[in-house]
Write a protein that holds these residues in place. Structure first.
Motif, short mmCIF file in Angstrom:
data_model
loop_
_atom_site.label_atom_id
_atom_site.label_comp_id
_atom_site.label_asym_id
_atom_site.label_seq_id
_atom_site.Cartn_x
_atom_site.Cartn_y
_atom_site.Cartn_z
N THR A 136 7.39 47.40 -17.54
CA THR A 136 8.07 48.43 -17.17
C THR A 136 9.62 48.60 -17.34
N GLU A 137 10.30 47.20 -17.48
CA GLU A 137 11.40 46.97 -17.61
C GLU A 137 11.75 46.62 -19.03
N LEU B 271 5.80 52.66 -8.95
CA LEU B 271 6.34 53.83 -9.98
C LEU B 271 6.92 55.04 -9.34
N LEU C 291 3.11 45.58 -14.11
CA LEU C 291 4.65 46.48 -13.92
C LEU C 291 5.53 45.43 -14.87
N GLN D 257 8.41 58.49 -10.72
CA GLN D 257 7.27 58.95 -11.24
C GLN D 257 6.19 59.57 -10.06
N PRO E 286 -0.52 51.99 -20.23
CA PRO E 286 0.22 52.26 -19.06
C PRO E 286 0.08 51.31 -17.68
N PRO E 287 0.94 51.05 -16.77
CA PRO E 287 0.44 50.12 -16.02
C PRO E 287 -0.49 50.63 -14.89
N LYS F 236 10.72 54.35 -9.82
CA LYS F 236 11.08 54.87 -11.16
C LYS F 236 10.98 56.43 -11.00
#
Length: 289
Positions: free
Chosen positions: A200-201, A148, A197, A154, A262-263, A152
Motif C-alpha cells: 500500500t506504500e 485502511l 499491507l 478509506q 487489493p489488501p 488511508k
C-alpha cells in the motif's frame, strides 16, 4: 471483496472462449487489435490470477499447524529452521527473476511484520493449539480494514464494520487455550495484517520484505537449534515441508498475488487457511477447538 474477483474470472473465461471461437471460424490467429478487443478485461484477468495465487498460497500455508506439532523442538528453533529454508527459496526466486533487493522504511516494516507473524504463530501453536492459533491469526482482515480506514482514509461500509464485530464475538465464543497463547495468536493477527499491507506504500516491495523477514526469523531462531536433540526422520520431514511449502513457496505466491489484488480482498481470499488447518490437525492428531 470476494465477488469482484469471481466476476472477473467469468469475464476472462468468456473473453477466452470468444477468442477460440473467432480463431476456429476464421482459421487464423488474432492480430493485436483483435486481441485487444477480446481482452478488454485485462486488469480483471490480472486480479483473477492474483486471487488464485493467493488461494493456492493459503492451501500451502494450511500445513503449518500439523507440521509444527510434529516437531518436538522449542518454538524459536522451529521458526529459525523453517525460515532458513524459506529464505533460500525466496532468494532463489529473486535471483532467478533478476530482481534487486530493495531496502527502505516500507520494506523494513513488511519484513518486521513477517518476522513477528512467524515467531508469534509458532509460539501460539505450541501454547494454545494449532486450531486456536490460526483462528486468531486470521483476525488480520479486521486490522487491515482498520488501517485502511484510519491511516488511508478509506472508510469501510457499515456491513464491513458489522462483520468485524461479529468476527471478534465469534472468536470469543470458540477460542480456548491459555491466555498467553491466545494473546500471542492475536498479536500474530496484527502482524499478519502488515504482510498484506506492504504494497500500500509507493516504495513497498513485497518480495524484498518477505525475504528479509525470513532472514531475520532465521537469525533469531537458528542459535536455539543447538539445544535440540531429536533430528529423526519425522521432525526433519516436517521442517522441510514448513520451509519449502508453508513459508517458502507460499510467500512467493503471496508476493505475486498481492501485486494485483487489493489488501482487503487478499486477506479474505487467504482465509482458506484457517478452514483447512484445523481439519489437517484433527485428522492427524485428533485436536479439536
Amino acid at each position: 471483496y470476494i465477488r469482484q474477483p469471481l466476476l472477473h474470472t467469468l469475464e476472462w473465461a468468456a473473453a477466452r472462449g470468444a477468442c477460440y471461437l473467432f480463431m476456429i471460424r476464421h482459421k487464423r490467429p488474432l492480430c493485436k487489435s483483435e486481441a485487444a478487443h477480446f481482452c478488454k478485461g485485462g486488469s480483471g484477468m490480472k486480479q483473477k490470477n492474483g486471487a488464485w495465487l493467493l488461494a493456492l498460497a493459503a492451501m500451502l500455508c494450511s500445513i503449518g499447524g500439523v507440521c509444527i506439532k510434529g516437531v518436538p523442538w522449542t518454538p524459536l528453533a522451529i521458526n529459525g529452521a523453517r525460515n532458513a529454508i524459506a529464505a533460500c527459496i525466496s532468494g532463489a526466486f529473486l535471483w532467478r527473476a533478476g530482481r534487486r533487493l530493495r531496502w527502505n522504511g516500507a520494506v523494513a516494516c513488511g519484513a518486521l511484520s513477517l518476522a513477528l507473524t512467524t515467531n508469534l504463530y509458532v509460539f501460539a501453536t505450541k501454547l494454545a493449539g494449532a486450531a486456536n492459533a490460526i483462528l486468531l491469526m486470521y483476525t488480520a482482515p479486521i486490522f487491515v480494514l482498520l488501517y485502511l480506514w484510519l491511516a488511508k482514509g478509506q472508510k469501510p461500509p457499515r456491513a464491513a464494520v458489522a462483520a468485524c464485530v461479529l468476527v471478534f464475538a465469534g472468536i470469543g465464543c470458540f477460542v480456548a487455550g491459555t491466555l498467553l497463547g491466545n494473546a500471542l495468536g492475536l498479536g500474530s493477527g496484527v502482524a499478519y495484517a502488515g504482510v498484506f499491507l506492504v504494497n500500500t506504500e509507493p516504495e513497498g516491495d513485497a518480495m524484498s520484505s518477505y525475504f528479509l523477514g525470513q532472514v531475520a526469523g532465521a537469525l533469531i531462531g537458528l542459535p536455539f537449534l543447538s539445544g535440540e536433540t531429536d533430528f529423526s526422520f519425522v521432525p526433519m520431514v516436517c521442517i522441510f515441508a514448513l520451509g519449502v511449502f508453508q513459508l517458502g513457496l507460499s510467500y512467493v505466491l503471496i508476493a505475486r498475488g498481492i501485486a494485483t489484488t487489493p489488501p482487503m480482498t487478499a486477506s479474505l481470499v487467504t482465509a482458506i487457511e484457517p478452514i483447512l488447518t484445523p481439519v489437517w490437525v484433527a485428522l492427524a492428531y485428533g485436536e479439536r477447538l
